[in-house]
Design a protein around this motif. Structure first.
Motif, PDB file in Angstrom:
ATOM      1  N   LEU A   7       0.830  -1.215   0.000  1.00 53.23           N
ATOM      2  CA  LEU A   7       0.000   0.000   0.000  1.00 53.23           C
ATOM      3  C   LEU A   7       0.862   1.262   0.000  1.00 53.23           C
ATOM      4  O   LEU A   7       0.442   2.307  -0.503  1.00 53.23           O
ATOM      5  CB  LEU A   7      -0.936   0.015   1.216  1.00 53.23           C
ATOM      6  CG  LEU A   7      -2.033  -1.046   1.279  1.00 53.23           C
ATOM      7  CD1 LEU A   7      -3.000  -0.742   2.424  1.00 53.23           C
ATOM      8  CD2 LEU A   7      -2.814  -1.127  -0.033  1.00 53.23           C
ATOM      9  N   SER A   8       2.059   1.158   0.567  1.00 59.22           N
ATOM     10  CA  SER A   8       2.982   2.302   0.553  1.00 59.22           C
ATOM     11  C   SER A   8       3.508   2.532  -0.856  1.00 59.22           C
ATOM     12  O   SER A   8       3.535   3.661  -1.349  1.00 59.22           O
ATOM     13  CB  SER A   8       4.160   2.036   1.505  1.00 59.22           C
ATOM     14  OG  SER A   8       3.699   1.821   2.814  1.00 59.22           O
ATOM     15  N   ILE A   9       3.925   1.439  -1.500  1.00 61.63           N
ATOM     16  CA  ILE A   9       4.458   1.551  -2.856  1.00 61.63           C
ATOM     17  C   ILE A   9       3.382   2.080  -3.797  1.00 61.63           C
ATOM     18  O   ILE A   9       3.673   2.872  -4.704  1.00 61.63           O
ATOM     19  CB  ILE A   9       5.013   0.182  -3.313  1.00 61.63           C
ATOM     20  CG1 ILE A   9       6.298  -0.141  -2.528  1.00 61.63           C
ATOM     21  CG2 ILE A   9       5.285   0.174  -4.822  1.00 61.63           C
ATOM     22  CD1 ILE A   9       6.861  -1.536  -2.784  1.00 61.63           C
ATOM     23  N   ASP A  10       2.131   1.699  -3.568  1.00 60.82           N
ATOM     24  CA  ASP A  10       1.065   2.171  -4.453  1.00 60.82           C
ATOM     25  C   ASP A  10       0.928   3.692  -4.393  1.00 60.82           C
ATOM     26  O   ASP A  10       0.685   4.348  -5.415  1.00 60.82           O
ATOM     27  CB  ASP A  10      -0.263   1.485  -4.094  1.00 60.82           C
ATOM     28  CG  ASP A  10      -1.302   1.664  -5.199  1.00 60.82           C
ATOM     29  OD1 ASP A  10      -0.944   2.118  -6.302  1.00 60.82           O
ATOM     30  OD2 ASP A  10      -2.476   1.348  -4.971  1.00 60.82           O
TER      31      ASP A  10
ATOM     32  N   LEU B  26      -6.893   3.139  -5.872  1.00 64.15           N
ATOM     33  CA  LEU B  26      -6.174   3.050  -4.590  1.00 64.15           C
ATOM     34  C   LEU B  26      -6.996   2.245  -3.565  1.00 64.15           C
ATOM     35  O   LEU B  26      -8.220   2.264  -3.589  1.00 64.15           O
ATOM     36  CB  LEU B  26      -5.928   4.474  -4.085  1.00 64.15           C
ATOM     37  CG  LEU B  26      -4.844   4.684  -3.052  1.00 64.15           C
ATOM     38  CD1 LEU B  26      -3.477   4.267  -3.583  1.00 64.15           C
ATOM     39  CD2 LEU B  26      -4.787   6.170  -2.648  1.00 64.15           C
ATOM     40  N   ALA B  27      -6.289   1.582  -2.646  1.00 62.02           N
ATOM     41  CA  ALA B  27      -6.956   0.722  -1.654  1.00 62.02           C
ATOM     42  C   ALA B  27      -7.826   1.549  -0.697  1.00 62.02           C
ATOM     43  O   ALA B  27      -7.550   2.709  -0.403  1.00 62.02           O
ATOM     44  CB  ALA B  27      -5.904  -0.053  -0.864  1.00 62.02           C
ATOM     45  N   VAL B 153      -5.123  14.301   4.491  1.00 64.87           N
ATOM     46  CA  VAL B 153      -5.909  13.241   5.132  1.00 64.87           C
ATOM     47  C   VAL B 153      -5.250  11.886   4.881  1.00 64.87           C
ATOM     48  O   VAL B 153      -5.156  11.049   5.786  1.00 64.87           O
ATOM     49  CB  VAL B 153      -7.365  13.269   4.614  1.00 64.87           C
ATOM     50  CG1 VAL B 153      -8.146  12.072   5.146  1.00 64.87           C
ATOM     51  CG2 VAL B 153      -8.046  14.568   5.027  1.00 64.87           C
ATOM     52  N   MET B 154      -4.762  11.669   3.661  1.00 65.75           N
ATOM     53  CA  MET B 154      -4.053  10.416   3.376  1.00 65.75           C
ATOM     54  C   MET B 154      -2.794  10.306   4.232  1.00 65.75           C
ATOM     55  O   MET B 154      -2.521   9.263   4.835  1.00 65.75           O
ATOM     56  CB  MET B 154      -3.684  10.337   1.891  1.00 65.75           C
ATOM     57  CG  MET B 154      -4.872  10.081   0.976  1.00 65.75           C
ATOM     58  SD  MET B 154      -4.409  10.135  -0.789  1.00 65.75           S
ATOM     59  CE  MET B 154      -3.293   8.732  -0.895  1.00 65.75           C
ATOM     60  N   ALA B 155      -2.020  11.389   4.300  1.00 66.32           N
ATOM     61  CA  ALA B 155      -0.793  11.366   5.102  1.00 66.32           C
ATOM     62  C   ALA B 155      -1.092  10.971   6.546  1.00 66.32           C
ATOM     63  O   ALA B 155      -0.368  10.177   7.160  1.00 66.32           O
ATOM     64  CB  ALA B 155      -0.103  12.730   5.049  1.00 66.32           C
ATOM     65  N   LYS B 156      -2.172  11.500   7.095  1.00 64.53           N
ATOM     66  CA  LYS B 156      -2.483  11.233   8.506  1.00 64.53           C
ATOM     67  C   LYS B 156      -2.825   9.769   8.774  1.00 64.53           C
ATOM     68  O   LYS B 156      -2.749   9.324   9.925  1.00 64.53           O
ATOM     69  CB  LYS B 156      -3.615  12.149   8.973  1.00 64.53           C
ATOM     70  CG  LYS B 156      -3.152  13.598   9.150  1.00 64.53           C
ATOM     71  CD  LYS B 156      -4.215  14.454   9.809  1.00 64.53           C
ATOM     72  CE  LYS B 156      -3.697  15.881   9.991  1.00 64.53           C
ATOM     73  NZ  LYS B 156      -4.700  16.740  10.669  1.00 64.53           N
ATOM     74  N   GLN B 157      -3.179   9.016   7.734  1.00 63.79           N
ATOM     75  CA  GLN B 157      -3.440   7.587   7.955  1.00 63.79           C
ATOM     76  C   GLN B 157      -2.168   6.866   8.410  1.00 63.79           C
ATOM     77  O   GLN B 157      -2.239   5.804   9.015  1.00 63.79           O
ATOM     78  CB  GLN B 157      -4.015   6.927   6.695  1.00 63.79           C
ATOM     79  CG  GLN B 157      -5.258   7.606   6.134  1.00 63.79           C
ATOM     80  CD  GLN B 157      -6.299   7.942   7.185  1.00 63.79           C
ATOM     81  OE1 GLN B 157      -6.710   7.075   7.952  1.00 63.79           O
ATOM     82  NE2 GLN B 157      -6.709   9.210   7.240  1.00 63.79           N
ATOM     83  N   TYR B 158      -1.012   7.447   8.094  1.00 59.05           N
ATOM     84  CA  TYR B 158       0.274   6.878   8.525  1.00 59.05           C
ATOM     85  C   TYR B 158       0.882   7.656   9.703  1.00 59.05           C
ATOM     86  O   TYR B 158       2.074   7.523   9.980  1.00 59.05           O
ATOM     87  CB  TYR B 158       1.256   6.881   7.354  1.00 59.05           C
ATOM     88  CG  TYR B 158       1.398   5.547   6.637  1.00 59.05           C
ATOM     89  CD1 TYR B 158       0.538   4.477   6.892  1.00 59.05           C
ATOM     90  CD2 TYR B 158       2.405   5.349   5.701  1.00 59.05           C
ATOM     91  CE1 TYR B 158       0.670   3.266   6.222  1.00 59.05           C
ATOM     92  CE2 TYR B 158       2.547   4.138   5.032  1.00 59.05           C
ATOM     93  CZ  TYR B 158       1.681   3.095   5.304  1.00 59.05           C
ATOM     94  OH  TYR B 158       1.827   1.893   4.655  1.00 59.05           O
ATOM     95  N   GLY B 159       0.064   8.419  10.383  1.00 63.79           N
ATOM     96  CA  GLY B 159       0.570   9.257  11.467  1.00 63.79           C
ATOM     97  C   GLY B 159       1.290   8.491  12.560  1.00 63.79           C
ATOM     98  O   GLY B 159       2.226   9.007  13.182  1.00 63.79           O
TER      99      GLY B 159
END
Lengths: 180, 180
Positions: A7-10, B26-27, B153-159
């Motif tokens: 999911l990161s690579i995507d 995207l997933a 918002v996408m970035a925060k999913q990996y916070g």
């Protein structure tokens, strides 16, 4: 959301195309505008992302994967792109980013990293001990942060053109003390 | 930067393609994640942009161009998309946004607006008097603000996945009180 390599690579694979869609062929005032002195334009951000491909993410992952006694990262120069890209066109930088990113993701996939690999440590010059997982997640977040920055910097070029709409468009007043 | 109709249309025309590059296929964890209760996911933002095509920017420009005695805009429902798009796929919303945007920009170009046209007034339900120029500039800034929001918002999913990198990735701590 837990870290997931696929999911990161995507996400990482999409950034060059998204930036081409957003910026390719766009007029100079959008591309060269900044948030103020010593802040990045969209052009600068693309150069900064190119620097990341050449000197940051994959080079640091290699240092970790060597599993040496001192997995210390080289310091990263956030302003390397300024001298490097003087006179370059945005189109050529966007192509360069796409090529470098494709190569780097091909290499990353070829490593077939296990969960144990992702736990391997590196030593960041100011943050201290990090893992390969932290590094790869930070790469994803770094991309997304800079896509957000490009959109924000572009929006601010019209900050004086929206009349009374300013309070309904908070992107215009984000980061009153601009940062690059 | 002063308002320029052609430069505005050039940004507006890119948004659907940029969002397809960023989000298409995207997933779900990236697409459906939010910043907290009552905030927008990437999916929600695309729906909100579709609402804007159908009920906000061009409909309001039409009200202005009628030059009637009371150029008052209809109030805009920022949450219309929630009921409208239940059960919809992101792919279908991205296609719908692209189709609506293309039609709306074809219409906008066909008007061949003069500087005098751009000075024509409308009445915003809460902001009061605005001009057609203000409205069109706000449309551009609104797009860019929402592209920035999607990235944030996408970035925060990996916070929680970046270890000690948080202070170097300010997108993760932007908007501690989330907004949609």
């Amino acid at each position: 959301m837990d870290f997931d390599l696929a999911l990161s690579i995507d996400v990482l694979a999409r950034t060059p195309g998204a930036l081409k869609a957003l910026l390719g062929g766009l007029a100079e005032p959008w591309v060269r505008g900044t948030e103020g002195p010593d802040t990045f334009s969209a052009f600068d951000v693309v150069g900064h992302l190119v620097d990341g491909e050449e000197t940051d993410w994959i080079p640091r992952a290699r240092i970790i994967l060597v599993k040496g006694e001192d997995p210390r990262f080289e310091p990263y120069d956030r302003f390397r792109h300024r001298a490097r890209n003087a006179g370059r066109s945005l189109a050529s930088l966007l192509d360069e980013l796409e090529g470098l990113r494709t190569s780097n993701l091909t290499l990353l996939r070829s490593w077939r990293l296990s969960a144990a690999d992702l736990d391997l440590p590196g030593m960041h010059p100011s943050l201290g001990r990090v893992t390969l997982r932290d590094l790869l997640a930070a790469w994803v977040v770094h991309d997304l942060g800079h896509v957000a920055q490009i959109s924000r910097v572009m929006a601010k070029q019209y900050g004086d053109q929206v009349g009374p709409w300013v309070p309904f468009l908070p992107v215009l007043t984000d980061h009153p003390v601009p940062r690059s």
